[in-house]
Enzyme design. Sequence first.
Site, PDB file in Angstrom:
ATOM      1  N   ARG A   1       0.721  -1.437   0.028  1.00 25.58           N
ATOM      2  CA  ARG A   1       0.435   0.211   0.332  1.00 25.58           C
ATOM      3  C   ARG A   1       0.776   0.755   0.014  1.00 25.58           C
ATOM      4  O   ARG A   1      -0.181   2.267   0.541  1.00 25.58           O
ATOM      5  CB  ARG A   1      -0.661   0.218   0.702  1.00 25.58           C
TER       6      ARG A   1
ATOM      7  N   SER B   1     -10.796  -1.443   2.543  1.00 23.36           N
ATOM      8  CA  SER B   1     -10.563  -1.623   4.072  1.00 23.36           C
ATOM      9  C   SER B   1      -9.886   0.050   4.950  1.00 23.36           C
ATOM     10  O   SER B   1      -9.575   1.047   4.134  1.00 23.36           O
ATOM     11  CB  SER B   1      -8.561  -2.133   3.724  1.00 23.36           C
TER      12      SER B   1
ATOM     13  N   GLU C   1      -6.261   3.646   5.893  1.00 24.44           N
ATOM     14  CA  GLU C   1      -5.410   3.983   4.104  1.00 24.44           C
ATOM     15  C   GLU C   1      -5.860   4.694   3.601  1.00 24.44           C
ATOM     16  O   GLU C   1      -5.230   5.349   2.365  1.00 24.44           O
ATOM     17  CB  GLU C   1      -5.864   2.306   3.791  1.00 24.44           C
TER      18      GLU C   1
END
Length: 355
Positions: A180, A254, A350
Amino acid sequence: MAIVAGRYNRPAMALPLSVRYGFPLRDHNTFGIEADAHAYLPVLSADALVAVRENETLAGLPRLVLGGGSNVLFTRDFAGLVLHMRSIGIEIVGEDADVTYVRAAAGENWHRFVQWTLMQGLNGLENLSLIPGSVGAAPIQNIGAYGVEVKDCFHALTAFDFETGKILALDKPDCRFGYRDSVFKNGLRDRAVILDVTFALPKRWQPNLRYADVAQELHARGLAAPTAHDISEAVIAVRTRKLPDPAVIGNAGSFFKNPVVPAMQRDALLARHPQLVSYAQPDGSFKLAAGWLIDQCGWKGKSIGAAGVYEKQALVLVNRGGASGPDIVRLAEAIQADVSARFGVMLEPEPVFVH
Ligand code: FAD
Ligand code: EPU
């Protein structure tokens, strides 16, 4: 990293910029948060970016590059210029003995692009089916799902550098992909606008069935030797079961990254919590399932006002209707505090918070 002459480096033009002011963003973020942009410009090509950079008023504004809005959280109105990537175009641009090169414009929808490659008989992106958002955003956090990350099929990209006004060509090492993460969240943050991405899709394709959910779905369908198309369908089925559809309930996937901890910390946690879900990483560290940690704290299905935790996946925060950015942040902070108190692990969001 190279500076490219050619394709995009046409002489600057005084383009008529169709800037809109006080533009509502609710339909342009998958959380469905109400927020207005001071100024908004759809971007069809690099020419618009050149023109913005040369426009005295616009060049001085804070900028937000926006794709599908599926990984952003607006915490208030945005007092700057939203550059909405709307460029389209997909092209096979070459091949060698091992791979086919496909280039797509930043504004293309990611899932439609994946389906296009599969229809051409080009495999490799099937595990990344149904991830919302645009092609141009895929490298930003190196999107990943079901055992594959975008870096696995990434070849190169071009980006407009707002600092210099030049077009940059970045290859895979330039992008510094991680979990990520990429150079676009670090050294090139707030500077590079990705214009197009080129993928290298393997001619000798191997199915990636490492993720148990996908393997089980294929098994249930009686597919012992699945094609890439079969895998795409299985991934779509698994995702549809587990993740909320933003068209129905606002969310950004998420909400936290899965935390990566040293082996010692994971061993200590495992001793106290034998059910702990963790995955060994190549460097000896462990990735913990943040969804499990949140679930254990009893948050699944709970809400604070209109901000909630999805009933089927505790890692996904949802807008139950009319939640504001600060409502979502308040819930996220309460979850972080509980997980930290119980497990000694600080969860990192995130999505990108836009202030
Ligand atoms: P946006 O939300 O518009 O932008 C995200 C960030 O990228 C912002 O900082 C923005 O400024 C920047 N950006 C966007 N386009 C450009 C560009 N062209 N140049 C420079 N910067 C740019 N992610 C995963 O990795 N795996 C998943 O499995 C996954 N599942 C999801 C499921 C759901 C239901 C949802 C809602 C989200 C999910 N996500 C997942 C998150 C999201 O889909 C990805 O992060 C996606 O890449 C975001 O694309 P976007 O175009 O919507 O980006
Ligand atoms: N779990 C629970 N309770 C929950 C949720 C999860 O116990 O409420 C457990 C599951 O049982 C499983 C483990 O946690 O053992 C992992 O759950 P899951 O397989 O659903 O994956 P995840 O780690 O929660 C990650 C990505 C997703 C990606 C999936 C599939 C991150 C932050 N999230 O989720 O990406 O789609 O794996 O590969 O890495 C996103 O980034 O937005 C996203 C959706």
